[in-house]
Scaffold this motif. Structure first.
Motif, mmCIF file in Angstrom:
data_model
loop_
_atom_site.group_PDB
_atom_site.id
_atom_site.type_symbol
_atom_site.label_atom_id
_atom_site.label_comp_id
_atom_site.label_asym_id
_atom_site.label_seq_id
_atom_site.Cartn_x
_atom_site.Cartn_y
_atom_site.Cartn_z
ATOM 1 N N ASP A 67 4.939 31.743 29.380
ATOM 2 C CA ASP A 67 6.547 31.264 29.706
ATOM 3 C C ASP A 67 7.873 32.148 29.196
ATOM 4 O O ASP A 67 8.728 31.652 28.547
ATOM 5 C CB ASP A 67 7.325 29.464 30.100
ATOM 6 N N PHE A 68 8.022 33.603 29.086
ATOM 7 C CA PHE A 68 8.318 35.092 28.837
ATOM 8 C C PHE A 68 9.066 34.707 29.628
ATOM 9 O O PHE A 68 8.469 35.327 30.472
ATOM 10 C CB PHE A 68 7.261 35.131 28.090
ATOM 11 N N SER A 69 10.102 36.250 29.682
ATOM 12 C CA SER A 69 11.125 36.907 29.806
ATOM 13 C C SER A 69 11.617 37.949 29.638
ATOM 14 O O SER A 69 12.231 37.412 28.762
ATOM 15 C CB SER A 69 12.081 35.929 31.025
ATOM 16 N N SER A 87 7.601 30.157 25.627
ATOM 17 C CA SER A 87 9.114 29.560 25.525
ATOM 18 C C SER A 87 10.360 30.675 25.285
ATOM 19 O O SER A 87 11.130 30.156 24.407
ATOM 20 C CB SER A 87 9.242 28.315 25.724
ATOM 21 N N VAL A 88 10.199 32.019 24.973
ATOM 22 C CA VAL A 88 10.277 32.899 24.402
ATOM 23 C C VAL A 88 11.596 33.757 26.024
ATOM 24 O O VAL A 88 10.746 33.993 26.892
ATOM 25 C CB VAL A 88 10.639 34.422 23.579
ATOM 26 N N ARG A 89 12.550 33.630 25.559
ATOM 27 C CA ARG A 89 14.030 34.481 26.465
ATOM 28 C C ARG A 89 14.302 35.753 25.635
ATOM 29 O O ARG A 89 14.983 35.948 24.746
ATOM 30 C CB ARG A 89 14.723 33.599 26.710
ATOM 31 N N GLU A 123 8.005 33.130 16.966
ATOM 32 C CA GLU A 123 8.122 32.077 17.019
ATOM 33 C C GLU A 123 8.677 31.205 18.503
ATOM 34 O O GLU A 123 9.158 32.330 19.731
ATOM 35 C CB GLU A 123 8.295 31.316 16.117
ATOM 36 N N ASP A 124 7.937 30.084 18.904
ATOM 37 C CA ASP A 124 8.320 29.410 20.310
ATOM 38 C C ASP A 124 10.141 28.821 20.599
ATOM 39 O O ASP A 124 10.705 29.072 19.264
ATOM 40 C CB ASP A 124 7.287 27.889 20.937
ATOM 41 N N ASP A 125 9.936 28.914 21.707
ATOM 42 C CA ASP A 125 11.715 28.940 21.947
ATOM 43 C C ASP A 125 12.559 29.306 21.308
ATOM 44 O O ASP A 125 13.299 29.153 20.524
ATOM 45 C CB ASP A 125 11.597 27.055 21.855
ATOM 46 N N VAL A 126 12.785 30.238 21.276
ATOM 47 C CA VAL A 126 13.558 31.343 21.075
ATOM 48 C C VAL A 126 14.446 32.509 21.791
ATOM 49 O O VAL A 126 13.289 33.029 23.312
ATOM 50 C CB VAL A 126 13.119 32.380 20.195
ATOM 51 N N TRP A 127 15.576 32.475 22.022
ATOM 52 C CA TRP A 127 16.773 32.597 23.050
ATOM 53 C C TRP A 127 16.970 34.675 22.114
ATOM 54 O O TRP A 127 18.136 34.359 20.694
ATOM 55 C CB TRP A 127 17.746 32.588 23.447
#
Length: 183
Positions: A67-69, A87-89, A123-127
């Motif tokens: 789930d990376f963009s 989940s990194v943007r 790491e996870d969940d980074v914008w």
């Protein structure tokens, strides 16, 4: 076999197994996965690489979670290893460089002094905001937000919001600011 499955198989065979793309990924026309100088690229499930984005391992490893963009005109190098969580943007125009030139000897050309390669971890969940530069040795902790135009080096705190050159902690996510109302 669906077209996407065929493309992933074709890419894996053509790269001699050095590129692995997970299911449900979208790689737009104009995105670049460049293995001319060896290395390996692994991309997890449900990722999106937008046009103009570039992954260039330069002999190292680029490992991306699910789930990376990656938005247009961002460049990810892999010299010393780049590990990106789930989940990194990453916004447009970012540059992530897990290597640095050695330049200590003024009598020798910089190009002849070699590189240091500490690697980078996100790491996870980074914008990561637009036009951010992340330098060799950086470790961006879970849940961080990196403001547009920042330069990141060193370690961040989990859930931190960082801005500036060099990036500094400006506050933490999840805190509700209380303001006194003037009477």
């Amino acid at each position: 076999m669906q077209v996407r499955d065929f493309f992933r198989l074709w890419l894996w065979v053509r790269s001699r197994g050095r590129i692995s793309i997970g299911p449900k990924c979208r790689i737009e026309r104009g995105a670049v996965l460049d293995l001319r100088e060896a290395g390996r690229i692994t991309v997890g499930r449900k990722c999106r690489l937008r046009r103009g984005s570039m992954l260039i391992p330069y002999g190292g490893v680029i490992s991306i979670g699910d789930d990376f963009s990656l938005n247009p005109y961002s460049v990810l190098y892999g010299h010393g290893g780049l590990s990106i969580g789930n989940s990194v943007r990453i916004a447009a125009g970012c540059v992530i460089i897990p290597a640095n030139h050695v330049f200590s000897d003024p009598g020798t050309a910089i190009r002849a002094q070699g590189l240091t390669k500490l690697g980078i971890v996100i790491e996870d969940d980074v914008w990561v905001g637009a036009n951010v530069t992340i330098l060799d040795g950086a470790h961006i902790s879970r849940g961080c937000v990196i403001a547009a135009g920042s330069v990141v080096r060193g370690q961040t705190e989990p859930l931190g919001i960082y801005a500036g050159v060099p990036a500094k902690l400006i506050r933490k996510r999840g805190r509700i600011e209380t303001r006194e109302v003037a009477q």
